[in-house]
Design a protein around this motif. Structure first.
Motif, PDB file in Angstrom:
ATOM      1  N   GLY A 258       0.507  -0.757  -0.185  1.00  0.00           N
ATOM      2  CA  GLY A 258       0.723   0.084  -0.181  1.00  0.00           C
ATOM      3  C   GLY A 258       0.882   1.312   0.686  1.00  0.00           C
ATOM      4  N   GLU A 259       1.941   1.319  -0.828  1.00  0.00           N
ATOM      5  CA  GLU A 259       2.575   2.495  -0.565  1.00  0.00           C
ATOM      6  C   GLU A 259       2.408   3.081  -1.395  1.00  0.00           C
ATOM      7  OE1 GLU A 259       4.916   4.107   1.883  1.00  0.00           O
ATOM      8  OE2 GLU A 259       4.849   1.993   2.789  1.00  0.00           O
ATOM      9  N   VAL A 260       2.218   4.367  -1.508  1.00  0.00           N
ATOM     10  CA  VAL A 260       1.572   5.846  -2.898  1.00  0.00           C
ATOM     11  C   VAL A 260       3.469   5.476  -3.631  1.00  0.00           C
ATOM     12  CG1 VAL A 260       0.336   7.167  -3.899  1.00  0.00           C
ATOM     13  CG2 VAL A 260      -0.046   5.768  -1.699  1.00  0.00           C
ATOM     14  N   VAL A 261       3.524   5.937  -4.458  1.00  0.00           N
ATOM     15  CA  VAL A 261       4.360   5.980  -5.808  1.00  0.00           C
ATOM     16  C   VAL A 261       4.554   7.434  -6.022  1.00  0.00           C
ATOM     17  CG1 VAL A 261       5.840   5.253  -6.637  1.00  0.00           C
ATOM     18  CG2 VAL A 261       4.959   3.372  -6.229  1.00  0.00           C
ATOM     19  N   PHE A 262       3.295   7.056  -6.722  1.00  0.00           N
ATOM     20  CA  PHE A 262       2.665   8.839  -7.205  1.00  0.00           C
ATOM     21  C   PHE A 262       1.220   8.379  -7.435  1.00  0.00           C
ATOM     22  CE2 PHE A 262       3.237   5.855 -10.741  1.00  0.00           C
ATOM     23  CZ  PHE A 262       2.540   5.360 -11.539  1.00  0.00           C
ATOM     24  N   ARG A 263       0.665   9.356  -7.817  1.00  0.00           N
ATOM     25  CA  ARG A 263      -0.962   9.589  -8.098  1.00  0.00           C
ATOM     26  C   ARG A 263      -1.036   9.802  -9.920  1.00  0.00           C
ATOM     27  NH1 ARG A 263      -3.025  10.441  -3.866  1.00  0.00           N
ATOM     28  NH2 ARG A 263      -2.669   9.604  -1.887  1.00  0.00           N
ATOM     29  N   ASP A 275      -0.281  14.981  -3.944  1.00  0.00           N
ATOM     30  CA  ASP A 275      -1.407  15.523  -4.388  1.00  0.00           C
ATOM     31  C   ASP A 275      -2.561  14.759  -4.585  1.00  0.00           C
ATOM     32  OD1 ASP A 275      -3.337  16.716  -6.282  1.00  0.00           O
ATOM     33  OD2 ASP A 275      -1.771  17.696  -7.766  1.00  0.00           O
ATOM     34  N   LEU A 276      -3.798  14.864  -3.910  1.00  0.00           N
ATOM     35  CA  LEU A 276      -4.424  14.314  -3.593  1.00  0.00           C
ATOM     36  C   LEU A 276      -5.555  14.149  -4.448  1.00  0.00           C
ATOM     37  CD1 LEU A 276      -4.535  15.411   0.727  1.00  0.00           C
ATOM     38  CD2 LEU A 276      -4.158  12.877  -0.263  1.00  0.00           C
ATOM     39  N   SER A 277      -5.399  14.988  -5.365  1.00  0.00           N
ATOM     40  CA  SER A 277      -6.628  14.884  -6.642  1.00  0.00           C
ATOM     41  C   SER A 277      -5.792  13.680  -8.025  1.00  0.00           C
ATOM     42  CB  SER A 277      -6.335  16.721  -7.611  1.00  0.00           C
ATOM     43  OG  SER A 277      -5.249  16.405  -7.689  1.00  0.00           O
ATOM     44  N   GLY A 278      -4.784  12.995  -8.060  1.00  0.00           N
ATOM     45  CA  GLY A 278      -4.913  12.308  -7.988  1.00  0.00           C
ATOM     46  C   GLY A 278      -5.573  11.078  -7.223  1.00  0.00           C
ATOM     47  N   LYS A 279      -5.537   9.422  -8.540  1.00  0.00           N
ATOM     48  CA  LYS A 279      -5.416   8.368  -7.481  1.00  0.00           C
ATOM     49  C   LYS A 279      -4.440   7.208  -7.261  1.00  0.00           C
ATOM     50  CE  LYS A 279      -7.464   4.139  -9.283  1.00  0.00           C
ATOM     51  NZ  LYS A 279      -8.521   3.591 -10.438  1.00  0.00           N
ATOM     52  N   PRO A 280      -4.310   7.066  -6.002  1.00  0.00           N
ATOM     53  CA  PRO A 280      -3.238   6.677  -5.972  1.00  0.00           C
ATOM     54  C   PRO A 280      -1.927   5.176  -6.580  1.00  0.00           C
ATOM     55  CG  PRO A 280      -4.904   5.589  -4.163  1.00  0.00           C
ATOM     56  CD  PRO A 280      -5.147   6.948  -5.272  1.00  0.00           C
ATOM     57  N   MET A 281      -1.410   5.646  -6.977  1.00  0.00           N
ATOM     58  CA  MET A 281      -0.937   4.104  -7.760  1.00  0.00           C
ATOM     59  C   MET A 281       0.477   3.670  -6.117  1.00  0.00           C
ATOM     60  SD  MET A 281      -1.237   4.536 -10.813  1.00  0.00           S
ATOM     61  CE  MET A 281      -3.092   5.188 -10.232  1.00  0.00           C
ATOM     62  N   GLN A 282      -0.409   2.115  -6.291  1.00  0.00           N
ATOM     63  CA  GLN A 282       0.535   1.597  -5.355  1.00  0.00           C
ATOM     64  C   GLN A 282       1.743   0.445  -5.522  1.00  0.00           C
ATOM     65  OE1 GLN A 282      -3.421   0.590  -2.735  1.00  0.00           O
ATOM     66  NE2 GLN A 282      -2.902   2.913  -1.752  1.00  0.00           N
ATOM     67  N   ILE A 283       2.677   0.764  -4.154  1.00  0.00           N
ATOM     68  CA  ILE A 283       3.654  -0.749  -4.281  1.00  0.00           C
ATOM     69  C   ILE A 283       3.306  -2.037  -3.801  1.00  0.00           C
ATOM     70  CG2 ILE A 283       4.844   0.524  -3.132  1.00  0.00           C
ATOM     71  CD1 ILE A 283       7.062  -0.342  -4.901  1.00  0.00           C
ATOM     72  N   GLU A 284       3.574  -2.704  -3.958  1.00  0.00           N
ATOM     73  CA  GLU A 284       3.326  -3.595  -2.717  1.00  0.00           C
ATOM     74  C   GLU A 284       4.822  -4.594  -3.417  1.00  0.00           C
ATOM     75  OE1 GLU A 284      -0.449  -6.410  -3.562  1.00  0.00           O
ATOM     76  OE2 GLU A 284      -1.213  -4.565  -2.897  1.00  0.00           O
ATOM     77  N   LEU A 285       5.912  -4.834  -2.131  1.00  0.00           N
ATOM     78  CA  LEU A 285       6.889  -5.734  -2.152  1.00  0.00           C
ATOM     79  C   LEU A 285       6.579  -6.642  -1.322  1.00  0.00           C
ATOM     80  CD1 LEU A 285       9.358  -5.733  -3.776  1.00  0.00           C
ATOM     81  CD2 LEU A 285      10.451  -3.979  -2.374  1.00  0.00           C
ATOM     82  N   LYS A 286       6.365  -8.102  -1.961  1.00  0.00           N
ATOM     83  CA  LYS A 286       6.559  -9.192  -1.253  1.00  0.00           C
ATOM     84  C   LYS A 286       8.061  -9.739  -0.904  1.00  0.00           C
ATOM     85  CE  LYS A 286       4.263 -13.841  -0.755  1.00  0.00           C
ATOM     86  NZ  LYS A 286       3.558 -14.531  -0.723  1.00  0.00           N
ATOM     87  N   MET A 321       0.439  -1.493  -8.332  1.00  0.00           N
ATOM     88  CA  MET A 321      -1.322  -1.410  -8.541  1.00  0.00           C
ATOM     89  C   MET A 321      -1.851   0.094  -8.547  1.00  0.00           C
ATOM     90  SD  MET A 321      -1.803  -4.498  -8.518  1.00  0.00           S
ATOM     91  CE  MET A 321      -3.537  -4.937  -8.037  1.00  0.00           C
ATOM     92  N   ASN A 322      -2.646  -0.120  -9.350  1.00  0.00           N
ATOM     93  CA  ASN A 322      -3.597   0.972 -10.056  1.00  0.00           C
ATOM     94  C   ASN A 322      -4.959   0.487  -9.231  1.00  0.00           C
ATOM     95  OD1 ASN A 322      -5.358   3.280 -10.812  1.00  0.00           O
ATOM     96  ND2 ASN A 322      -5.103   2.881 -13.054  1.00  0.00           N
ATOM     97  N   GLY A 323      -5.700   0.528  -8.145  1.00  0.00           N
ATOM     98  CA  GLY A 323      -6.851   0.228  -7.860  1.00  0.00           C
ATOM     99  C   GLY A 323      -6.540  -0.998  -7.331  1.00  0.00           C
ATOM    100  N   VAL A 324      -7.849  -2.584  -8.102  1.00  0.00           N
ATOM    101  CA  VAL A 324      -7.502  -3.153  -8.040  1.00  0.00           C
ATOM    102  C   VAL A 324      -6.884  -4.115  -9.233  1.00  0.00           C
ATOM    103  CG1 VAL A 324      -9.789  -3.441  -6.416  1.00  0.00           C
ATOM    104  CG2 VAL A 324      -9.844  -3.337  -9.033  1.00  0.00           C
ATOM    105  N   SER A 325      -6.536  -2.815 -10.019  1.00  0.00           N
ATOM    106  CA  SER A 325      -6.135  -3.201 -12.003  1.00  0.00           C
ATOM    107  C   SER A 325      -4.283  -3.621 -11.847  1.00  0.00           C
ATOM    108  CB  SER A 325      -6.136  -2.370 -12.773  1.00  0.00           C
ATOM    109  OG  SER A 325      -7.570  -2.018 -13.012  1.00  0.00           O
TER     110      SER A 325
END
Length: 369
Positions: A258-263, A275-286, A321-325
């Motif tokens: 769930g780490e936000v890299v950019f929006r 910038d909270l006006s954009g959708k968060p692009m999140q990184i998942e590192l397992k 991840m772009n949301g669930v995508s």
């Protein structure tokens, strides 16, 4: 000839003095090829892995034509845009790794080992008793490129005709502006004339023979450009540009989720994570614990006086991840997910040459040449 007692004593003393000087000189010569023992030690770091994400985005800026409302009635062009709009799309994502000194893995090599250690320009261990190749580590970069120039109003030629009615006595010689509909009719009429002119040129429908070859092609091409320019007054103009962005992420020793890299915004494009006006692009590192667990089992518990350490990297799965995508997926070597081990003391006797991977801190090669 007999020598007196004083002379013999003097010669013996002189002999022993010269022998002592020779032995001391020879010892100094032999010490030149021997590494001095370090009492305080040499400080070095092990590397840690950073993740660099390259994002490619395409921006389409559409300007509605000034005569858009008359496009269907005058030219039969349906669905002409009635307002300006801007559309952004992410068209590519690339993931790579870089390395930098790990502030949590700083050590000091003492004794003979301290004199044998070689370092990179960043202070990361690169070799022992070996001349290592200097490899500069890439500096972390987060870049937001400035937008390419787009005109405020791209329609330079609105008409081939004047914008005012010709003054006469009835209007008392006062200029009267033409209405928007009248200008649209003139533009539509111009489009019709250009199409007829190009058709006649292609069909060679003129009484006088037209030039052929390059001049003929230029004439047809220019007529087509003029027609497109006037049609754009009804259907609008669009500008497309491609932009590249770079973001860095430094994982710690544990998995990240769930780490936000950019929006990202469909209307504003790629944005910083603040910038909270954009959708968060999140990184998942397992973190994949299987390799690290096997390495830890082989880790020696015996104390070592060499104090020279290296690292075996671990494995991880990365998802952007772009949301669930899912936007990107890859497997990576992560240095800080691995195990820190000590170099065996028998390899620090000055006869072995050890090289390390500056990217991960793992042993690259061991030789005696």
């Amino acid at each position: 000839m007999k020598l007196n007692t004083k002379t013999m004593k003097f010669r013996f003393i002189l002999f022993f003095l010269l022998a002592g000087i020779c032995l001391q000189t020879e010892a100094q010569r032999s010490d030149k090829n021997t590494a001095p023992a370090m009492t305080d030690g040499v400080v070095y770091s092990l590397p840690r892995t950073g993740i660099r994400i390259h994002v490619t985005a395409t921006r389409e800026k559409l300007f509605a034509g000034p005569y858009a409302q008359f496009a269907e009635a005058m030219l039969g062009l349906k669905n002409a845009p009635m307002a300006d709009r801007e559309q952004w799309t992410i068209t590519g994502v690339e993931v790579e790794t870089f390395s930098e000194p790990d502030p949590d893995c700083v050590y000091k090599a003492k004794g003979w080992a301290g004199a044998l250690v070689s370092l990179t320009p960043e202070g990361v261990i690169a070799g022992i008793n070996a001349q290592s190749e200097s490899t500069a580590m890439a500096a972390p970069v987060t870049t937001f490129l400035e937008d390419q120039p787009v005109p405020d109003f791209p329609f330079k030629d609105l008409s081939m005709n004047p914008f005012f009615e010709k003054p006469d006595s009835t209007s008392r010689n006062v200029l009267v502006a033409k209405t928007l509909q009248e200008k649209a009719q003139e533009a539509a009429h111009t489009v019709t004339k250009l199409r007829k002119r190009r058709f006649k040129t292609l069909a060679n429908g003129y009484d006088e023979q037209l030039p052929d070859g390059k001049a003929y092609n230029v004439m047809v091409e220019e007529l087509g450009k003029l027609e497109d320019e006037y049609v754009s007054l009804f259907i609008g103009k669009s500008y497309t540009g491609t932009y590249h962005y770079t973001f860095d992420f430094i994982p710690d020793n544990n998995s990240a989720s769930g780490e936000v890299v950019f929006r990202f915004s469909d209307t504003k494009g790629v944005l910083p994570k603040t910038d909270l006006s954009g959708k968060p692009m999140q990184i998942e590192l397992k973190k994949l614990d299987g390799l690290a667990a096997s390495q830890s089992k082989l880790k020696s518990t015996a104390a070592s006086s060499s104090e020279v350490y290296y690292r075996t990297p671990g494995k991880a799965e990365l998802r952007l991840m772009n949301g669930v995508s899912l936007m990107a997926f890859t497997r990576l070597d992560i240095a800080q997910y691995g195990t820190v081990l000590s170099v065996p003391e028998e390899l620090l006797d000055g006869t072995h040459h050890i090289l390390f991977h500056p990217e991960t801190g793992a042993i690259k090669s061991i030789s005696t040449k």
